[in-house]
Design an enzyme around this catalytic site. Structure first.
Site, PDB file in Angstrom:
ATOM      1  N   THR A 171      29.386  19.076  46.942  1.00  0.00           N
ATOM      2  CA  THR A 171      29.683  20.473  46.605  1.00  0.00           C
ATOM      3  C   THR A 171      29.940  20.577  45.107  1.00  0.00           C
ATOM      4  O   THR A 171      30.366  19.610  44.493  1.00  0.00           O
ATOM      5  CB  THR A 171      30.969  20.858  47.387  1.00  0.00           C
ATOM      6  N   ARG A 199      27.766  26.745  61.279  1.00  0.00           N
ATOM      7  CA  ARG A 199      29.053  26.149  60.868  1.00  0.00           C
ATOM      8  C   ARG A 199      29.445  26.722  59.485  1.00  0.00           C
ATOM      9  O   ARG A 199      28.647  26.771  58.565  1.00  0.00           O
ATOM     10  CB  ARG A 199      28.908  24.633  60.780  1.00  0.00           C
ATOM     11  N   ILE A 200      30.672  27.152  59.362  1.00  0.00           N
ATOM     12  CA  ILE A 200      31.183  27.638  58.081  1.00  0.00           C
ATOM     13  C   ILE A 200      32.279  26.685  57.631  1.00  0.00           C
ATOM     14  O   ILE A 200      33.152  26.311  58.422  1.00  0.00           O
ATOM     15  CB  ILE A 200      31.711  29.087  58.225  1.00  0.00           C
ATOM     16  N   GLY A 201      32.223  26.288  56.380  1.00  0.00           N
ATOM     17  CA  GLY A 201      33.191  25.315  55.871  1.00  0.00           C
ATOM     18  C   GLY A 201      34.284  25.968  55.046  1.00  0.00           C
ATOM     19  O   GLY A 201      34.528  27.186  55.117  1.00  0.00           O
ATOM     20  N   HIS A 224      35.738  17.149  52.667  1.00  0.00           N
ATOM     21  CA  HIS A 224      35.465  17.450  54.072  1.00  0.00           C
ATOM     22  C   HIS A 224      36.037  18.824  54.440  1.00  0.00           C
ATOM     23  O   HIS A 224      37.262  19.008  54.534  1.00  0.00           O
ATOM     24  CB  HIS A 224      36.073  16.354  54.956  1.00  0.00           C
ATOM     25  N   GLY A 225      35.138  19.785  54.655  1.00  0.00           N
ATOM     26  CA  GLY A 225      35.531  21.184  54.798  1.00  0.00           C
ATOM     27  C   GLY A 225      36.484  21.464  55.937  1.00  0.00           C
ATOM     28  O   GLY A 225      37.428  22.261  55.787  1.00  0.00           O
TER      29      GLY A 225
HETATM   30  N1  GLY Z   1      33.481  21.117  51.226  1.00  0.00           N
HETATM   31  C1  GLY Z   1      32.188  21.459  51.647  1.00  0.00           C
HETATM   32  C2  GLY Z   1      32.051  21.572  53.087  1.00  0.00           C
HETATM   33  O1  GLY Z   1      32.640  20.812  53.840  1.00  0.00           O
HETATM   34  O2  GLY Z   1      31.359  22.433  53.523  1.00  0.00           O
END
Ligand code: GLY
Length: 311
Positions: A171, A199-201, A224-225
């Site tokens: 990211t 999926r939304i992070g 890790h989202g």
């Molecule tokens: N931090 C990016 C994601 O997990 O979507």
């Protein structure tokens, strides 16, 4: 407010960056920091500057945002982004974008041209069309590296519901402060490799993927989202600063606490409203760079702090 030295700080993602990608990552974050800082000096606008820096990385294949985004389990692209400014806490967030060249630009348009803060999916892309932002095909956004990463993910056992990965290529995000102590943050991502469609992070979620409040400072996170959003990482870092921690102490404390409490890795870049810098991560690596005056500071390994003079 007394005068602050303008700074623009970027990250290129937390993760297990292999040695062969280190130089590419460092070149990319240095390029983004210099371009964002140039715009900050030229326009005096923290919003213009964070958008400019993030767009550089959305264009570069080696970063998990825009072109180069990781793929869903079905091999498609679903990108998301957020932007927030710290004076009035105006913000724009977008998610589930499949054809937008610069998601960060669309996030800014949501902030400035709609009565809303968050738009997603097809409707967000319809709004983008009306605004005339650059549309591209999924083939343009997809890279060989993203296809290879998905194939490897599937081989490792994608059907295991506990198996999630940081994108691998990272990211991207940027925070900036101007001479009046006005702050902004922008973050953009393709999400995590092999994610479910829909999926939304954390990245488009305020207080998770980023935040800005001129009374404290500004943050952009990566990692890790699912963990970052459960822990509200950006907000926790700013909260630690309101309780007396400087940005470096706050980012070190809260990334470590997130990893201990909910697992997985994260990193963040932070500026206080006085222009103090914090850069930290629990992952193996995270590329970052900032320009202040004629100095470019950068690194990728833990404890690494390199400095170049810009002529
Ligand atoms: N931090 C990016 C994601 O997990 O979507």
């Amino acid at each position: 407010m007394s005068s602050v030295q303008p700074i623009l700080l970027v990250h290129g993602g937390a993760g297990n960056v292999p040695d062969c990608n280190v130089q590419n990552k460092l070149d990319g974050v240095r390029q983004a920091a210099k371009e964002g800082y140039r715009i900050l000096k030229e326009t005096g606008s923290v919003l213009d500057s964070v958008v400019a820096a993030v767009k550089v990385m959305e264009d570069l294949e080696g970063f998990n945002a825009g072109r180069g985004s990781v793929l869903t389990i079905d091999g498609t692209i679903e990108m998301e982004a957020q932007i927030i400014e710290g004076k009035n806490m105006n913000a724009g967030c977008v998610t589930l974008l499949s054809h937008i060249q610069y998601p960060v630009e669309l996030a800014r348009l949501v902030m400035e041209k709609t009565p809303h803060t968050f738009l997603g999916g097809e409707a967000a892309e319809e709004f983008a069309k009306k605004m005339g932002v650059p549309f591209v095909t999924q083939d343009f956004l997809k890279t060989k590296a993203a296809e290879k990463a998905l194939a490897e993910f599937k081989k490792k056992g994608a059907l295991n519901p506990t198996l999630t990965e940081i994108g691998g290529v990272g990211t991207v995000g940027c925070v900036a402060i101007d001479s009046n102590g006005h702050t902004a943050s922008a973050t953009s991502t393709g999400g995590i490799n092999g994610k479910y469609r829909g999926r939304i992070g954390d990245t488009p979620l305020l207080g998770c993927g980023g935040y800005a409040d001129d009374t404290i400072g500004t943050v952009s996170t990566t990692g890790h989202g699912e963990s970052i959003m459960r822990y509200n990482l950006a907000q926790r870092i700013l909260n630690a600063m309101t309780h007396g921690k400087n940005p470096q102490e706050a980012v070190d404390q809260e990334t470590a606490a997130m990893t201990a409490r909910v697992g997985k890795d994260a990193g963040a870049i932070v500026l206080s409203n006085k222009g103090e810098v914090g850069v930290g991560f629990t992952s193996y690596r995270m590329s970052w760079a900032y320009q202040v005056g004629d100095e470019l500071h950068y690194g990728i390994d833990k404890g690494q702090k390199l400095v170049d003079k810009i002529s």
